[in-house]
Design an enzyme around this catalytic site. Sequence first.
Site, PDB file in Angstrom:
ATOM      1  N   PHE A 136       0.561   6.166   8.967  1.00 29.75           N
ATOM      2  CA  PHE A 136      -0.820   5.661   9.073  1.00 29.75           C
ATOM      3  C   PHE A 136      -0.783   4.192   8.665  1.00 29.75           C
ATOM      4  O   PHE A 136      -0.442   3.891   7.513  1.00 29.75           O
ATOM      5  CB  PHE A 136      -1.670   6.491   8.108  1.00 29.75           C
ATOM      6  CG  PHE A 136      -3.116   6.112   7.980  1.00 29.75           C
ATOM      7  CD1 PHE A 136      -4.093   6.749   8.737  1.00 29.75           C
ATOM      8  CD2 PHE A 136      -3.520   5.147   7.053  1.00 29.75           C
ATOM      9  CE1 PHE A 136      -5.439   6.431   8.590  1.00 29.75           C
ATOM     10  CE2 PHE A 136      -4.864   4.821   6.899  1.00 29.75           C
ATOM     11  CZ  PHE A 136      -5.821   5.472   7.672  1.00 29.75           C
ATOM     12  N   SER A 151      -3.022  -1.243   6.393  1.00 31.13           N
ATOM     13  CA  SER A 151      -2.850  -2.452   5.573  1.00 31.13           C
ATOM     14  C   SER A 151      -2.043  -3.535   6.274  1.00 31.13           C
ATOM     15  O   SER A 151      -1.162  -3.248   7.081  1.00 31.13           O
ATOM     16  CB  SER A 151      -2.118  -2.094   4.268  1.00 31.13           C
ATOM     17  OG  SER A 151      -2.799  -1.086   3.588  1.00 31.13           O
ATOM     18  N   SER A 182      -7.173  -4.087   0.000  1.00 33.23           N
ATOM     19  CA  SER A 182      -8.466  -3.474  -0.331  1.00 33.23           C
ATOM     20  C   SER A 182      -9.519  -3.868   0.705  1.00 33.23           C
ATOM     21  O   SER A 182     -10.347  -3.048   1.102  1.00 33.23           O
ATOM     22  CB  SER A 182      -8.929  -3.933  -1.719  1.00 33.23           C
ATOM     23  OG  SER A 182      -7.973  -3.588  -2.694  1.00 33.23           O
ATOM     24  N   ASP A 233     -11.128   9.358   3.019  1.00 34.68           N
ATOM     25  CA  ASP A 233     -11.872  10.211   2.064  1.00 34.68           C
ATOM     26  C   ASP A 233     -11.085  11.485   1.791  1.00 34.68           C
ATOM     27  O   ASP A 233     -10.930  11.912   0.647  1.00 34.68           O
ATOM     28  CB  ASP A 233     -13.249  10.594   2.640  1.00 34.68           C
ATOM     29  CG  ASP A 233     -14.261   9.466   2.514  1.00 34.68           C
ATOM     30  OD1 ASP A 233     -14.014   8.535   1.730  1.00 34.68           O
ATOM     31  OD2 ASP A 233     -15.288   9.529   3.210  1.00 34.68           O
ATOM     32  N   ARG A 252      13.420  20.007 -29.464  1.00 33.21           N
ATOM     33  CA  ARG A 252      13.939  18.850 -30.207  1.00 33.21           C
ATOM     34  C   ARG A 252      13.560  18.948 -31.688  1.00 33.21           C
ATOM     35  O   ARG A 252      12.373  19.060 -32.019  1.00 33.21           O
ATOM     36  CB  ARG A 252      13.349  17.565 -29.617  1.00 33.21           C
ATOM     37  CG  ARG A 252      13.710  16.305 -30.349  1.00 33.21           C
ATOM     38  CD  ARG A 252      15.157  15.947 -30.161  1.00 33.21           C
ATOM     39  NE  ARG A 252      15.483  14.649 -30.751  1.00 33.21           N
ATOM     40  CZ  ARG A 252      16.720  14.215 -30.897  1.00 33.21           C
ATOM     41  NH1 ARG A 252      17.759  14.950 -30.497  1.00 33.21           N
ATOM     42  NH2 ARG A 252      16.947  13.027 -31.429  1.00 33.21           N
ATOM     43  N   ILE A 292       7.090  11.443 -25.962  1.00 31.39           N
ATOM     44  CA  ILE A 292       7.513  12.673 -26.649  1.00 31.39           C
ATOM     45  C   ILE A 292       9.030  12.854 -26.545  1.00 31.39           C
ATOM     46  O   ILE A 292       9.664  13.386 -27.453  1.00 31.39           O
ATOM     47  CB  ILE A 292       6.737  13.888 -26.077  1.00 31.39           C
ATOM     48  CG1 ILE A 292       5.288  13.851 -26.591  1.00 31.39           C
ATOM     49  CG2 ILE A 292       7.405  15.217 -26.433  1.00 31.39           C
ATOM     50  CD1 ILE A 292       4.352  14.859 -25.963  1.00 31.39           C
ATOM     51  N   GLY A 304      13.856   8.206 -27.013  1.00 33.52           N
ATOM     52  CA  GLY A 304      14.847   7.437 -26.248  1.00 33.52           C
ATOM     53  C   GLY A 304      15.337   8.194 -25.029  1.00 33.52           C
ATOM     54  O   GLY A 304      15.606   7.600 -23.976  1.00 33.52           O
ATOM     55  N   GLU A 338      -4.054   4.296  -0.938  1.00 27.64           N
ATOM     56  CA  GLU A 338      -5.264   4.934  -0.390  1.00 27.64           C
ATOM     57  C   GLU A 338      -6.509   4.498  -1.167  1.00 27.64           C
ATOM     58  O   GLU A 338      -7.423   5.275  -1.404  1.00 27.64           O
ATOM     59  CB  GLU A 338      -5.101   6.465  -0.323  1.00 27.64           C
ATOM     60  CG  GLU A 338      -3.953   6.832   0.620  1.00 27.64           C
ATOM     61  CD  GLU A 338      -3.986   8.237   1.164  1.00 27.64           C
ATOM     62  OE1 GLU A 338      -5.060   8.855   1.171  1.00 27.64           O
ATOM     63  OE2 GLU A 338      -2.918   8.698   1.589  1.00 27.64           O
ATOM     64  N   SER A 347      -7.793   2.131  -7.983  1.00 31.34           N
ATOM     65  CA  SER A 347      -8.805   2.708  -8.890  1.00 31.34           C
ATOM     66  C   SER A 347     -10.075   1.853  -8.900  1.00 31.34           C
ATOM     67  O   SER A 347     -11.185   2.382  -8.986  1.00 31.34           O
ATOM     68  CB  SER A 347      -8.245   2.793 -10.314  1.00 31.34           C
ATOM     69  OG  SER A 347      -7.191   3.711 -10.352  1.00 31.34           O
TER      70      SER A 347
HETATM   71  C1  LIG Z   1       4.159   2.418  -1.979  1.00 31.46           C
HETATM   72  C2  LIG Z   1       2.963   2.090  -1.151  1.00 31.46           C
HETATM   73  C3  LIG Z   1       2.657   2.865  -0.040  1.00 31.46           C
HETATM   74  C4  LIG Z   1       1.558   2.547   0.762  1.00 31.46           C
HETATM   75  N1  LIG Z   1       1.323   3.269   1.905  1.00 31.46           N
HETATM   76  C5  LIG Z   1       0.395   2.825   2.795  1.00 31.46           C
HETATM   77  C6  LIG Z   1       0.273   3.431   4.079  1.00 31.46           C
HETATM   78  O1  LIG Z   1       0.965   4.398   4.412  1.00 31.46           O
HETATM   79  N2  LIG Z   1      -0.616   2.890   4.959  1.00 31.46           N
HETATM   80  C7  LIG Z   1      -1.406   1.811   4.650  1.00 31.46           C
HETATM   81  O2  LIG Z   1      -2.182   1.371   5.490  1.00 31.46           O
HETATM   82  N3  LIG Z   1      -1.315   1.231   3.417  1.00 31.46           N
HETATM   83  C8  LIG Z   1      -0.442   1.704   2.494  1.00 31.46           C
HETATM   84  N4  LIG Z   1      -0.320   1.108   1.264  1.00 31.46           N
HETATM   85  C9  LIG Z   1      -1.184  -0.040   0.938  1.00 31.46           C
HETATM   86  C10 LIG Z   1      -2.183   0.256  -0.164  1.00 31.46           C
HETATM   87  O3  LIG Z   1      -3.204   1.072   0.318  1.00 31.46           O
HETATM   88  C11 LIG Z   1      -2.669  -1.102  -0.708  1.00 31.46           C
HETATM   89  O4  LIG Z   1      -1.592  -1.645  -1.452  1.00 31.46           O
HETATM   90  C12 LIG Z   1      -3.908  -0.971  -1.548  1.00 31.46           C
HETATM   91  O5  LIG Z   1      -5.008  -0.610  -0.756  1.00 31.46           O
HETATM   92  C13 LIG Z   1      -4.227  -2.270  -2.288  1.00 31.46           C
HETATM   93  O6  LIG Z   1      -4.155  -3.371  -1.445  1.00 31.46           O
HETATM   94  P1  LIG Z   1      -3.296  -4.662  -1.910  1.00 31.46           P
HETATM   95  O7  LIG Z   1      -1.962  -4.173  -2.313  1.00 31.46           O
HETATM   96  O8  LIG Z   1      -3.377  -5.676  -0.846  1.00 31.46           O
HETATM   97  O9  LIG Z   1      -4.028  -5.181  -3.197  1.00 31.46           O
HETATM   98  P2  LIG Z   1      -5.385  -6.145  -3.253  1.00 31.46           P
HETATM   99  O10 LIG Z   1      -6.379  -5.617  -2.330  1.00 31.46           O
HETATM  100  O11 LIG Z   1      -4.883  -7.544  -3.042  1.00 31.46           O
HETATM  101  O12 LIG Z   1      -5.811  -5.921  -4.717  1.00 31.46           O
HETATM  102  C14 LIG Z   1      -5.200  -6.567  -5.843  1.00 31.46           C
HETATM  103  C15 LIG Z   1      -5.992  -6.155  -7.084  1.00 31.46           C
HETATM  104  O13 LIG Z   1      -7.356  -6.594  -6.987  1.00 31.46           O
HETATM  105  C16 LIG Z   1      -8.241  -5.500  -7.114  1.00 31.46           C
HETATM  106  N5  LIG Z   1      -9.406  -5.690  -6.243  1.00 31.46           N
HETATM  107  C17 LIG Z   1      -9.422  -5.985  -4.929  1.00 31.46           C
HETATM  108  N6  LIG Z   1     -10.694  -6.027  -4.473  1.00 31.46           N
HETATM  109  C18 LIG Z   1     -11.489  -5.727  -5.512  1.00 31.46           C
HETATM  110  C19 LIG Z   1     -12.905  -5.594  -5.685  1.00 31.46           C
HETATM  111  N7  LIG Z   1     -13.766  -5.745  -4.670  1.00 31.46           N
HETATM  112  N8  LIG Z   1     -13.367  -5.271  -6.901  1.00 31.46           N
HETATM  113  C20 LIG Z   1     -12.512  -5.091  -7.948  1.00 31.46           C
HETATM  114  N9  LIG Z   1     -11.174  -5.194  -7.855  1.00 31.46           N
HETATM  115  C21 LIG Z   1     -10.675  -5.510  -6.653  1.00 31.46           C
HETATM  116  C22 LIG Z   1      -7.432  -4.281  -6.695  1.00 31.46           C
HETATM  117  O14 LIG Z   1      -7.980  -3.091  -7.219  1.00 31.46           O
HETATM  118  C23 LIG Z   1      -6.068  -4.624  -7.272  1.00 31.46           C
HETATM  119  O15 LIG Z   1      -6.030  -4.305  -8.633  1.00 31.46           O
HETATM  120  C24 LIG Z   1       0.734   1.446   0.412  1.00 31.46           C
HETATM  121  C25 LIG Z   1       1.035   0.691  -0.723  1.00 31.46           C
HETATM  122  C26 LIG Z   1       2.133   0.979  -1.495  1.00 31.46           C
HETATM  123  C27 LIG Z   1       2.443   0.105  -2.676  1.00 31.46           C
END
Ligand SMILES: Cc1cc2nc3c(=O)[nH]c(=O)nc-3n(C[C@H](O)[C@H](O)[C@H](O)COP(=O)(O)OP(=O)(O)OC[C@H]3O[C@@H](n4cnc5c(N)ncnc54)[C@H](O)[C@@H]3O)c2cc1C
Length: 379
Positions: A124, A127, A133, A241, A269, A338, A341, A364, A367
Amino acid sequence: MINFNLSEEQELLKKTAKDFAKNELLEGAVNRDENKIWPKEQISKMANLGFLGMMVNPKWDGGGMDTISYSIAMEEIAAVDASAAVVMSVNNSLVCYLIEHFGSDFQKEKYLKKLASGSNIGAFSLSEPQSGSDASNMITTAIKDGNHYILNGTKNWVTNGINSDLVLVFAITEKGIGHRGISCFIVEKGLSGFECGKAENKLGIRASDTCELYFDNVKISEENRIGEEGEGFKIALSTLDGGRIGIASQALGIASASLYHSIQYSKEREQFGKPIANNQSIQFKLADMAMELEAARLLTWKAAWMKDQHKNFSAIASMAKVYASEVAMRASTQCVQIHGGYGYIAETGVERLMRDAKITQIYEGTSEIQRVVIARSLL
Ligand SMILES: Cc1cc2nc3c(=O)[nH]c(=O)nc-3n(C[C@H](O)[C@H](O)[C@H](O)COP(=O)(O)OP(=O)(O)OC[C@H]3O[C@@H](n4cnc5c(N)ncnc54)[C@H](O)[C@@H]3O)c2cc1C
């Protein structure tokens, strides 16, 4: 009004998933993680057990199960190998779900059957390097050319990117109208101009592959567009969702494994002439882990139930994901603590839980973004 009993089928499924995880995933999990080895053989056994298309209608070769059953199986798999669990999660709750709910009968016949039976694996791809985000800020384009589209752009962070047979790609079909200009396509591997980047070297879920995808004038048939032009972003959000219930379940597995290993180790332990479990400060850690795990599971199952009841489950799925992932992070961190080392070295296997837990707070929807969704539903 409320019944917390699992059905006989769900109990059996839980046992099947638990046995499979113990017998087929446990051995080699540390090695696969350390050396970034995709669990090919194990994934094909999961396909034989029907774990890759659990909720798909049997008409399309799926298991026809409910979302709670899916959550139960995901938790058991993730408790032993969170990397295998994310392969399962993407295939079930993102790829199969999207094609089953938004695809045409032609697409279901041609693609969904193979995905649901697990003979094919899907990915899928939403990004992009500049749009995480803020996913609608994508720049990949799919420009109409007769009865085809020409796809150009770079996607990143694609789970299953290397080991999948097809990828659901979101791209702009009409510029200048924001998310209303995004469409979704099924893109098969092997098309001319479609390349995968190298597997990312990750902190956790290292046995799952994550890579960039490059599209250079890739020609996609119009019959591979899912839904109407411009519906892609709505389809992506609605699919995510449900995906969040899968990731919450993955987090539950990591948290329950953290609790299990913490109980075992603290009883074995000995320090100062007695098991460390005799100390109240250790007992309180165990109590907090158990309490939070129970609460996270109830929240996740409620989200799964609401999805199955066709209620609006968007906010509760976000609550489940943010809470379960934070519980997994706290529980796995305490588990390492817990183990002292010994918790800090790979062979013991518990530092992997802590590394794997972290991603459940990021993918996805982070937080922070889940809290945005929850707050929006309140206001
Ligand atoms: C191992 C891995 C697997 C993944 N697999 C997939 C996949 O299969 N398909 C896919 O499409 N994507 C995938 N992703 C992408 C993932 O969904 C994104 O990394 C994620 O949505 C965050 O986007 P970003 O990394 O660009 O961070 P950013 O969007 O740049 O965010 C950086 C920080 O800013 C915060 N932030 C951003 N906007 C706001 C806001 N409006 N309010 C408050 N805080 C905010 C974020 O929470 C975060 O802490 C994957 C990522 C990883 C690391």
